[in-house]
Design a protein around this motif. Structure first.
Motif, short mmCIF file in Angstrom:
data_model
loop_
_atom_site.label_atom_id
_atom_site.label_comp_id
_atom_site.label_asym_id
_atom_site.label_seq_id
_atom_site.Cartn_x
_atom_site.Cartn_y
_atom_site.Cartn_z
N ALA A 210 -7.02 6.31 6.18
CA ALA A 210 -5.90 7.18 6.55
C ALA A 210 -6.33 8.28 7.50
O ALA A 210 -5.52 8.79 8.28
N ILE A 211 -7.61 8.66 7.44
CA ILE A 211 -8.10 9.74 8.31
C ILE A 211 -9.13 9.26 9.32
O ILE A 211 -9.34 9.90 10.35
N ARG A 212 -9.76 8.11 9.04
CA ARG A 212 -10.73 7.53 9.97
C ARG A 212 -10.46 6.02 10.08
O ARG A 212 -11.23 5.20 9.59
N PRO A 213 -9.36 5.64 10.73
CA PRO A 213 -9.04 4.21 10.80
C PRO A 213 -10.08 3.44 11.60
O PRO A 213 -10.64 3.94 12.57
N ASN B 157 0.79 -1.23 0.00
CA ASN B 157 0.00 0.00 0.00
C ASN B 157 0.82 1.28 0.00
O ASN B 157 0.28 2.35 -0.30
N LEU B 158 2.10 1.20 0.31
CA LEU B 158 2.94 2.40 0.34
C LEU B 158 4.19 2.25 -0.53
O LEU B 158 4.46 3.11 -1.38
N LEU B 159 4.94 1.18 -0.35
CA LEU B 159 6.19 1.05 -1.10
C LEU B 159 5.95 0.77 -2.58
O LEU B 159 6.64 1.34 -3.44
N ALA B 160 4.97 -0.09 -2.89
CA ALA B 160 4.70 -0.39 -4.30
C ALA B 160 4.33 0.85 -5.10
O ALA B 160 4.87 1.07 -6.19
N PRO B 161 3.42 1.72 -4.61
CA PRO B 161 3.15 2.95 -5.35
C PRO B 161 4.40 3.81 -5.54
O PRO B 161 4.57 4.46 -6.58
N LEU C 159 3.29 10.93 0.74
CA LEU C 159 4.11 10.62 -0.43
C LEU C 159 3.60 11.38 -1.65
O LEU C 159 4.40 11.92 -2.44
N THR C 160 2.29 11.43 -1.82
CA THR C 160 1.72 12.15 -2.96
C THR C 160 2.17 13.60 -2.97
O THR C 160 2.61 14.13 -4.01
N ARG C 161 2.09 14.26 -1.83
CA ARG C 161 2.49 15.67 -1.76
C ARG C 161 3.99 15.83 -1.97
O ARG C 161 4.44 16.80 -2.61
N ALA C 162 4.77 14.91 -1.42
CA ALA C 162 6.22 15.01 -1.55
C ALA C 162 6.67 14.83 -3.00
O ALA C 162 7.53 15.57 -3.49
N LEU C 163 6.10 13.85 -3.69
CA LEU C 163 6.48 13.61 -5.08
C LEU C 163 6.02 14.77 -5.96
O LEU C 163 6.73 15.17 -6.90
N ALA C 164 4.82 15.29 -5.68
CA ALA C 164 4.33 16.43 -6.46
C ALA C 164 5.28 17.61 -6.34
O ALA C 164 5.55 18.31 -7.33
N ALA D 130 -0.19 2.90 6.32
CA ALA D 130 0.37 2.91 4.96
C ALA D 130 -0.37 3.90 4.07
O ALA D 130 0.25 4.63 3.29
N LYS D 131 -1.70 3.95 4.18
CA LYS D 131 -2.46 4.89 3.37
C LYS D 131 -2.21 6.33 3.81
O LYS D 131 -2.23 7.26 2.99
N GLY D 132 -1.99 6.53 5.10
CA GLY D 132 -1.59 7.86 5.57
C GLY D 132 -0.26 8.26 4.97
O GLY D 132 -0.06 9.40 4.55
N GLY D 133 0.65 7.31 4.91
CA GLY D 133 1.94 7.56 4.27
C GLY D 133 1.79 7.89 2.80
O GLY D 133 2.53 8.71 2.25
N LEU D 134 0.82 7.24 2.14
CA LEU D 134 0.59 7.49 0.71
C LEU D 134 0.14 8.93 0.48
O LEU D 134 0.50 9.54 -0.53
N GLU D 135 -0.65 9.48 1.40
CA GLU D 135 -1.06 10.88 1.28
C GLU D 135 0.16 11.80 1.31
O GLU D 135 0.30 12.72 0.49
#
Length: 260
Positions: free
Chosen positions: A144-147, A112-116, A164-169, A157-162
């Motif tokens: 990620a916001i309401r576990p 959910n985090l490393l693969a993306p 990650l999205t901003r960091a990569l952008a 992992a989904k919180g990390g994806l959020e």
């Protein structure tokens, strides 16, 4: 028109990768992209019994960096360029945080985090150097916001994806845009079995202000919006597709009584 185009040039046909695109939400996204004029490559660890018309398949375990890179190479080899990546592959079985095994925690975070991250990294290497750049859309979750109980590793992992999205952008603009679609409770064959019978599904739907669970098409609509010229200035952004969230437990008592 390529996802990062400012509207000055047209490119057709466009091409896309949808990870985990052989079933559920990913399959619907793939079909909708084909209908929108994309050439689409989906991947999974196992060859599916059938594929929608116009959708190609390659086997890949995107948790492995080499296979994520090979997936991107396969798309470029087949289509000549890569305009859009939808990082859809994900999920997790419920598991209490107190007793979940280290192996399962590791597997959930890898998927959910490393693969993306791995797929996005390989895609960026292509998109940065091609005319029109490209777009990466990550599929997130309201976990990620309401576990919910039993989702600690998945929610983290989904919180990390959020993030990650901003960091990569931030790092990859302006040629490559990176955005997030945060999915609420979506009715698919897989999660319908998880929630139970129709009565149980109706009970879940009743907690959503819109009065129903999301459909895979609702998530696909958000992806198509982000891939359209209407979203050409959006990067590092998140679209929350959850029907308004969940009604609080006290909602019925807090509502005003009918007049008279």
């Amino acid at each position: 028109m390529s996802p990062s185009s400012n509207g000055s040039e047209a490119r057709a046909p466009r091409s896309a990768i949808v990870t985990g695109g052989t079933r559920g939400i990913g399959r619907t996204i793939a079909v909708r992209l084909v209908e929108a004029g994309y050439q689409v490559l989906v991947c999974g660890r196992r060859t599916p019994d059938d594929l929608p018309e116009g959708v190609a398949f390659t086997a890949a375990d995107v948790r492995e960096p080499a296979e994520a890179s090979a997936l991107v190479s396969a798309a470029v080899s087949r289509f000549g360029r890569l305009d859009l990546v939808v990082n859809n592959a994900g999920g997790s079985p419920p598991a209490p945080a107190a007793t979940v095994s280290p192996n399962l925690v590791t597997a959930v975070v890898r998927l959910n985090l490393l693969a993306p991250f791995f797929v996005a990294q390989a895609a960026n290497a292509v998109m940065q150097d091609q005319p029109g750049g490209g777009l990466i859309v990550n599929i997130g979750s309201v976990s990620a916001i309401r576990p919910a109980p039993g989702t600690a590793a998945y929610a983290a992992a989904k919180g990390g994806l959020e993030v990650l999205t901003r960091a990569l952008a931030l790092e990859w603009a302006p040629n490559v845009r990176v955005n997030l679609v945060t999915a609420g409770v979506v009715r698919t064959e897989e999660n319908a079995a998880h929630y139970g019978d129709e009565e149980a599904l109706a009970a879940v739907a009743a907690t959503v202000p819109m009065g129903r669970m999301a459909t895979p098409d609702d998530i696909a609509d958000a992806v198509l919006l982000l891939a359209s010229p209407l979203a050409g200035y959006m990067t590092g952004a998140g679209l929350l597709v959850d029907g308004g969230g969940q009604l609080p437990r006290y909602a019925d008592t807090a509502r005003p009584s009918p007049a008279g």
